[in-house]
Design a protein around this motif. Structure first.
Motif, PDB file in Angstrom:
ATOM      1  N   THR A  82       0.837  -1.206   0.000  1.00  0.00           N
ATOM      2  CA  THR A  82       0.000   0.000   0.000  1.00  0.00           C
ATOM      3  C   THR A  82       0.867   1.249   0.000  1.00  0.00           C
ATOM      4  N   ARG A 133      -8.810   4.683   4.331  1.00  0.00           N
ATOM      5  CA  ARG A 133      -9.530   4.216   3.137  1.00  0.00           C
ATOM      6  C   ARG A 133     -10.548   5.251   2.678  1.00  0.00           C
ATOM      7  N   LEU A 154      -6.531   1.242  -3.085  1.00  0.00           N
ATOM      8  CA  LEU A 154      -7.735   0.662  -2.487  1.00  0.00           C
ATOM      9  C   LEU A 154      -7.688  -0.862  -2.517  1.00  0.00           C
ATOM     10  N   MET A 157      -5.323  -1.921   0.204  1.00  0.00           N
ATOM     11  CA  MET A 157      -5.935  -1.703   1.519  1.00  0.00           C
ATOM     12  C   MET A 157      -6.977  -2.775   1.825  1.00  0.00           C
TER      13      MET A 157
END
Length: 255
Positions: A82, A133, A154, A157
């Motif tokens: 991430t 997020r 995303l 995550m």
């Protein structure tokens, strides 16, 4: 629990029924010898039962701790991925996201890890990830590169959330109910069985009995000590998150 009690009662009833039946039929002979067939059979079966329960009490926590340790590295891999995926985002947004990821990792190491010894995660960790997020989901993107970076972040995550849920499940892992209790009970019975059978060890014969009792006590303590994957002798340490924090420092800044 009720089923276990009923099973024990049924077993005792079977012994009593066998005694009455065979005595009524006149089969067999009285066996009062501590080294006789009855004591020998009961002793060997009791020892086998203890070994079986003790093996479960050792193997299950051992494998659980090993799996939990591997899962922490999978979680930090998603965390680092991430961090990397945020690089193509616009500079202020990428920097804020990366700082949030660093703060999350520090929170897990410093504040959340001690809570996991009690079988739970800190609620603030989930809130931190949810905020990150939501921040990424709300970013306005105007270029294809930024749009792809937002989608990649995303996705990573989502992996991070899944790994966190797995860590929560690992923190709540415990041996099957009653295993430790049964280990203690069978261990005590193994120690006192010679006396229950009518033997009276004296002199040098007490040395192996005492040694067995000591080793059984140590073994039962070890089984209790490693029962939880995040506490005790096999406790999983936050090494994976510490390594991730060091790796963050080696990752170049975004544009």
């Amino acid at each position: 629990m009720l089923a276990g009690v009923l099973a024990a009662v049924a077993a005792v009833g079977l012994v009593a029924l066998s005694v009455i039946l065979f005595r009524t039929l006149g089969r067999g002979t009285d066996d009062r010898d501590p080294g006789g067939t009855s004591a020998g059979h009961a002793g060997s079966m009791l020892s086998s039962l203890f070994l079986l329960v003790f093996a479960i009490a050792i193997v299950v926590p051992w494998t659980s701790a090993d799996a939990a340790r591997q899962n922490t590295y999978l979680e930090t891999q998603a965390l680092v991925e991430t961090y990397w995926a945020a690089a193509p985002l616009p500079v202020p947004d990428a920097g804020q996201l990366r700082e949030g990821l660093r703060e999350y990792a520090r929170y897990v190491v410093d504040d959340e890890w001690p809570l996991m010894a009690a079988g739970r995660l800190g609620p603030e960790g989930t809130d931190r990830l949810e905020s990150l997020r939501a921040y990424v989901a709300g970013l306005p993107v105007t270029t294809d590169e930024a749009r792809d970076a937002k989608s990649a972040v995303l996705d990573r995550m989502a992996d991070l959330f899944a790994a966190r849920r797995q860590r929560a499940a690992d923190a709540g892992t415990a041996p099957p109910p009653g295993v430790l209790l049964l280990t203690v009970v069978t261990g005590v019975l193994v120690v006192v069985f010679p006396f229950l059978a009518g033997a009276r060890p004296r002199g040098f014969a007490l040395i192996p009995v005492t040694a067995m009792a000591i080793l059984l006590g140590v073994g039962v303590y070890l089984a209790w000590n490693i029962a939880h994957p995040f506490s005790g002798g096999l406790a999983v340490k936050p090494d994976a998150f510490v390594s991730a924090l060091h790796e963050f420092q080696r990752i170049p800044e975004g544009r």
